[in-house]
Design a protein around this motif. Structure first.
Motif, short mmCIF file in Angstrom:
data_model
loop_
_atom_site.label_atom_id
_atom_site.label_comp_id
_atom_site.label_asym_id
_atom_site.label_seq_id
_atom_site.Cartn_x
_atom_site.Cartn_y
_atom_site.Cartn_z
N GLY A 61 -12.95 22.03 4.33
CA GLY A 61 -12.22 20.97 4.89
C GLY A 61 -11.45 21.05 6.22
O GLY A 61 -11.26 20.34 7.03
N THR A 62 -10.86 22.53 6.47
CA THR A 62 -10.38 22.77 7.64
C THR A 62 -11.52 22.49 8.85
O THR A 62 -10.82 22.02 9.82
CB THR A 62 -9.76 23.98 7.67
N ALA A 63 -12.57 23.21 8.80
CA ALA A 63 -13.58 22.99 9.66
C ALA A 63 -14.13 21.69 9.85
O ALA A 63 -14.27 21.35 11.09
CB ALA A 63 -14.90 23.90 9.20
N ARG A 64 -14.30 20.87 8.94
CA ARG A 64 -14.31 19.21 9.13
C ARG A 64 -13.28 18.60 9.98
O ARG A 64 -13.82 18.05 10.65
CB ARG A 64 -14.34 18.60 7.54
N ILE A 65 -11.98 19.29 9.59
CA ILE A 65 -10.89 18.54 10.45
C ILE A 65 -11.08 18.99 12.02
O ILE A 65 -10.95 17.99 12.95
CB ILE A 65 -9.50 19.08 10.04
N ARG A 115 -11.08 19.44 -3.07
CA ARG A 115 -9.64 19.90 -2.89
C ARG A 115 -9.46 21.13 -3.73
O ARG A 115 -10.18 21.56 -4.72
CB ARG A 115 -8.72 18.84 -3.55
N VAL A 116 -8.80 22.14 -2.95
CA VAL A 116 -8.48 23.26 -3.60
C VAL A 116 -7.38 23.05 -4.70
O VAL A 116 -6.47 22.28 -4.59
CB VAL A 116 -7.98 24.25 -2.53
N GLU A 117 -7.51 23.60 -5.85
CA GLU A 117 -6.71 23.54 -7.07
C GLU A 117 -5.63 24.36 -6.81
O GLU A 117 -5.76 25.46 -6.31
CB GLU A 117 -7.55 23.98 -8.35
N ARG A 118 -4.34 23.88 -6.78
CA ARG A 118 -2.97 24.52 -6.74
C ARG A 118 -2.86 25.48 -7.79
O ARG A 118 -2.92 24.95 -9.04
CB ARG A 118 -2.00 23.73 -6.29
#
Length: 148
Positions: A61-65, A115-118
């Motif tokens: 998701g970070t690379a997507r941003i 989403r990464v589970e917390r």
């Protein structure tokens, strides 16, 4: 589909950087150091974008941003190029980057970026008072605070 567009854009960009650097070095013999530095920096930036594309393919998701931010910069670049009145075939590259960035944020792409589970935090024992002699904290027993 977006990853494929990014890969094609990167391949075109690497080819254009290499051709531009070689053309600069051949046209201006004194510009060889500038051509080398520009070519290395251009290919290095393409390598970073290729790495981000690979991470997006794996579901980051970070690379997507970051690729979305680059899509916004491509929109600005395309608008400035058209406003100045000198669009070239490289303007199509900006359009392709924008299309790839938009495809990354469509609702159908969301399952690709889970989403990464917390992890649950360890519950600290609750303070129930203070020792009047030492001033240390008195907490409830561990079994009451964390019933796991």
């Amino acid at each position: 589909m977006a990853v494929a567009i990014w890969a094609v854009v990167l391949a075109v960009r690497v080819v254009s950087v290499v051709i531009g650097s070689v053309r600069l070095a051949l046209d201006e013999p004194g510009a060889l150091p500038a051509a080398l530095v520009g070519g290395v920096l251009g290919v290095g930036i393409c390598a970073l974008l290729a790495w981000a594309t690979l991470l997006v393919w794996r579901g980051s998701g970070t690379a997507r941003i970051w690729l979305g931010v680059l899509g916004v910069l491509a929109v600005v670049n395309a608008l400035v190029t058209v406003a100045v009145g000198s669009p070239t075939w490289l303007t199509l590259e900006s359009v392709a980057v924008v299309a790839a960035a938009v495809l990354l944020f469509l609702p159908s792409a969301r399952p690709w970026f889970p989403r990464v589970e917390r992890r649950p935090r360890v519950q600290e024992p609750r303070t129930i008072g203070w020792d009047p002699q030492t001033g240390e904290r008195i907490t409830e027993p561990r079994e009451v605070a964390d019933p796991r």
